[in-house]
Design an enzyme around this catalytic site. Structure first.
Site, short mmCIF file in Angstrom:
data_model
loop_
_atom_site.label_atom_id
_atom_site.label_comp_id
_atom_site.label_asym_id
_atom_site.label_seq_id
_atom_site.Cartn_x
_atom_site.Cartn_y
_atom_site.Cartn_z
N ASP A 18 0.09 2.52 -6.75
CA ASP A 18 -0.48 1.36 -6.08
C ASP A 18 -1.12 0.48 -7.16
O ASP A 18 -1.35 0.95 -8.29
CB ASP A 18 -1.53 1.85 -5.07
CG ASP A 18 -2.44 0.75 -4.57
OD1 ASP A 18 -1.92 -0.28 -4.11
OD2 ASP A 18 -3.67 0.92 -4.67
N ASP A 20 -3.94 -2.51 -6.61
CA ASP A 20 -5.38 -2.74 -6.39
C ASP A 20 -6.14 -1.43 -6.23
O ASP A 20 -5.82 -0.62 -5.36
CB ASP A 20 -5.61 -3.58 -5.13
CG ASP A 20 -5.43 -5.07 -5.39
OD1 ASP A 20 -5.31 -5.46 -6.56
OD2 ASP A 20 -5.41 -5.85 -4.41
N ARG A 143 -8.69 -15.73 1.31
CA ARG A 143 -8.31 -15.22 -0.01
C ARG A 143 -8.89 -16.05 -1.16
O ARG A 143 -8.82 -15.65 -2.31
CB ARG A 143 -6.78 -15.14 -0.13
CG ARG A 143 -6.15 -14.16 0.85
CD ARG A 143 -4.72 -13.86 0.49
NE ARG A 143 -4.63 -13.23 -0.81
CZ ARG A 143 -4.76 -11.92 -1.03
NH1 ARG A 143 -4.99 -11.11 0.00
NH2 ARG A 143 -4.65 -11.42 -2.22
#
Length: 256
Positions: A18, A20, A143
């Site tokens: 992964d 993040d 975001r």
């Protein structure tokens, strides 16, 4: 037997990461130390990344200095593998909009935006819905939030369950669309058709016949966007708390 492209690696295994919270802090750059670890690891095994973000964002996080991430990884899977690369070459991709349809997509997004507009949270910024090739990403705070604002929202969300409650409402409202709602990172959640979670990337590596496929992720509990691939019978899952944790476990398993 492992495919010829990886026959010279001493260990016939694939290690997927992964992004993040595993290779880098959320939406921040990976450290030179972890890039060096990945280079050392690649001398032993095949490696790949699998993230929910689009390829541009993942590239920004993992391109320390002037490196090309497609030259640093054997496999690159953006948007859970809906955008995919093997040894630097693109593989077949999928489209969220073609699968769901414009009419249902607009109904979904309109509902999301109305819901966020009525949501009472400490701050809101911008870019609440981000359309990607294989999914949409929804962020109640937006975001455009700063790094500190992301940290603050993550702490607020742990106490008030903003994302989890939002997801529960969407699951009930749009049950007919057969969508998966997956919470990941600090501030958002992804929406994609059933089966388009991170296990989607595994179809791209089946023909290589690795002895084992290891996966490292931080959101591995149920509801997290690493859960499905972490718990899949085809993988050996490892839960990490930070990039430093990833480095420690990788070193113990493959580089000691």
């Amino acid at each position: 037997m492992v495919s010829a492209d990886f026959a010279e690696r001493p260990v016939k295994k694939l290690v997927l990461f992964d992004v993040d919270g595993t290779l880098s802090p959320a939406r921040q750059s990976a450290s030179p130390e972890i890039i060096q670890l990945l280079r050392n690891l690649r001398k032993q095994v095949a490696i790949g990344f699998v993230g929910g973000s689009d390829f541009v964002k993942i590239s920004e996080q993992l391109s320390v200095g002037d490196i090309n991430i497609l030259e640093e990884f054997d496999f690159g899977f953006a948007e859970n593998g809906l955008t995919a690369y093997r040894l630097g070459k693109p593989l077949e991709s999928q489209s969220f909009i073609k699968t769901v349809g414009e009419k249902d997509y607009q109904e979904l997004v309109n509902f999301i935006l109305h819901y966020i507009a009525d949501m009472n949270i400490p701050i809101k910024r911008g870019t609440f819905v981000e359309f990607r090739n294989g999914m949409i990403n929804v962020s109640p705070i937006g975001r455009n939030a700063t790094v500190q604002e992301r940290h603050d929202f993550e702490a607020y969300d742990k106490e008030h369950h903003v994302r989890a409650d939002f997801v529960e409402i969407l699951q009930e409202k749009f049950k007919r669309l057969n969508l998966t709602f997956s919470i990941g990172g600090q501030i958002s959640f992804d929406i994609f058709p059933h089966g388009w979670d991170k296990t989607y990337c595994l179809r791209h590596v089946e023909k290589d016949n690795f002895e084992e496929i290891h996966f490292f992720g931080d959101k591995t509990s149920k509801g997290g966007n690493d859960y499905e691939i972490f718990s899949d019978s085809r993988t050996v899952g490892h839960t990490v708390k930070s990039p430093a944790d990833t480095m420690r476990i990788c070193t113990e398993l493959f580089l000691s």
